[in-house]
Design a protein around this motif. Structure first.
Motif, short mmCIF file in Angstrom:
data_model
loop_
_atom_site.label_atom_id
_atom_site.label_comp_id
_atom_site.label_asym_id
_atom_site.label_seq_id
_atom_site.Cartn_x
_atom_site.Cartn_y
_atom_site.Cartn_z
N LEU A 40 0.85 -1.19 0.00
CA LEU A 40 0.00 0.00 0.00
C LEU A 40 0.89 1.24 0.00
O LEU A 40 1.66 1.46 0.93
N LEU A 41 0.78 2.03 -1.06
CA LEU A 41 1.50 3.29 -1.18
C LEU A 41 0.55 4.41 -0.78
O LEU A 41 -0.44 4.67 -1.47
N VAL A 42 0.84 5.07 0.34
CA VAL A 42 -0.02 6.13 0.84
C VAL A 42 0.65 7.47 0.57
O VAL A 42 1.77 7.72 1.05
N VAL A 43 -0.02 8.32 -0.18
CA VAL A 43 0.54 9.61 -0.60
C VAL A 43 -0.02 10.72 0.28
O VAL A 43 -1.24 10.85 0.44
N ASP A 44 0.87 11.53 0.83
CA ASP A 44 0.50 12.54 1.83
C ASP A 44 0.20 13.89 1.18
O ASP A 44 1.09 14.73 1.03
N HIS A 45 -1.06 14.08 0.80
CA HIS A 45 -1.55 15.39 0.34
C HIS A 45 -0.67 15.98 -0.77
O HIS A 45 -0.25 17.13 -0.71
N ASN A 46 -0.41 15.17 -1.78
CA ASN A 46 0.35 15.60 -2.96
C ASN A 46 -0.35 15.02 -4.18
O ASN A 46 -0.11 13.87 -4.56
N ALA A 47 -1.23 15.82 -4.79
CA ALA A 47 -2.07 15.32 -5.89
C ALA A 47 -1.23 14.88 -7.08
O ALA A 47 -1.56 13.88 -7.75
N SER A 48 -0.16 15.60 -7.37
CA SER A 48 0.68 15.26 -8.52
C SER A 48 1.35 13.90 -8.32
O SER A 48 1.36 13.05 -9.21
#
Length: 336
Positions: A40-48
């Motif tokens: 699971l790759l969780v991205v912290d508030h970075n839409a790009s």
């Protein structure tokens, strides 16, 4: 035993500057001798970054890309991964690290004992300059997110695991809740920490029978960029650690919150200063610098702790513990 354990691996990411590192981290999980159920790759508030990773792994079985469902920061990102995961064991890997092939296998061996609720591993630095700075003491490798001199060797019981190379039973989070928000890393802001320490102490209070282990055969290699090889970062990180320890102590009390740190400060660090001074007398490179760095690190951490304690007492520093649940649609629900 290893074949009977299902692992979900959570990797939290926040910047495209680490693009190649993120790909390498995921590849190291996919190459494990014990196959993970999912990554699971969780991205912290970075839409790009979220969009780019979603496209990169769109056709990759076993890799899921998620947006952090909570406030900005590493703790909420990890909680998002926990809530979305399916494995019996949730392992965490830094986005700028790669795991050795038997990383998960060694974690799994620890869970043969049903009283084991967490297993951590050993994290080795990869210096961008290709060698350790002569002045940088091994006793302070935690500054760059790595295993430091003074930790016990082998497979041993510990107060807390280190979050960038760790695993927990799902039932640990059911018993104690998730990682506390308001503690730990928040993107490029001050390099705080301590969220895994606070969680582990909270866990052993909720489950006094719980055993937490470090197995130093479970190895990952963590990249240390040039900026973190400098004394300025060393000083900033040690100061931030003092601030973090003040928050942890406020949450769990100074006796447990500083239990391991007392031994470290009274035994490990004085021995390190002694070795540095001895090397200086023998004209060995970096001896005086290492001794001085240890003294400076203690002083800045102590300063951060004092200021953090004052702020905490005045109510200027707050955090909340998240209860992690799963809705039928798989989304996280949390309550402080």
């Amino acid at each position: 035993m290893a074949g009977l354990v299902d692992f979900s691996v959570v990797i939290c990411a926040y910047t495209e500057d680490r693009w190649e590192d993120i790909l390498a981290a995921v590849a190291s999980v996919r190459a494990q001798s014990l196959t993970a159920l999912e990554t699971l790759l969780v991205v912290d508030h970075n839409a790009s970054l979220l969009d780019r990773l979603a496209k990169e792994y769109k056709e990759t079985e076993g890799v899921r890309v998620l947006a952090n469902a909570g406030p900005r920061g590493l703790s909420a990102g990890r909680n998002t991964g926990i809530a979305a995961s399916s494995g019996e064991i949730i392992a965490f890997l830094d986005d700028d690290a790669v795991a050795e092939r038997d990383w998960l296998h060694h974690f799994a061996e620890g869970y043969a004992d049903p009283k084991v609720f967490a297993v951590g591993g050993r994290t080795m630095p990869i210096w961008e300059s290709r060698r350790r700075p002569a002045w940088f003491p091994e006793e302070f490798d935690w500054v760059v997110g790595c295993t430091y001199k003074g930790l016990p060797e082998g497979r041993v019981r510990v107060r807390n695991v280190l979050g960038g190379n760790a695993s927990f039973r799902r039932t640990a989070f059911e018993a104690a809740g998730g990682f506390a928000t308001g503690i730990g890393r928040d993107g490029d802001k001050r390099p705080l920490g301590g969220e895994e320490t606070e969680l582990c102490i909270r866990l052993t209070r909720a489950r006094p029978d719980a055993i937490l282990l470090i197995d130093d055969r479970a190895v990952i290699h963590h990249r240390v960029p040039a900026a973190r090889e400098r004394f300025h970062y060393f000083r900033t990180r040690t100061y931030a650690e003092g601030l973090s320890k003040a928050l942890v102590a406020r949450s769990v009390g100074t006796q447990k919150g500083l239990e391991s740190e007392r031994r470290y400060a009274t035994r490990v660090l004085p021995a390190g200063v002694g070795r540095g001074l001895r090397d200086a007398l023998l004209a060995r490179p970096g001896g005086a610098g290492r001794a001085g760095a240890i003294v400076a690190g203690v002083a800045t951490a102590a300063g951060g702790y004092v200021l953090g304690s004052v702020r905490a007492r005045r109510g200027g520093a707050t955090f909340s513990v998240v209860e992690i649940e799963k809705d039928v649609d798989g989304e996280e629900r949390s309550a402080a």
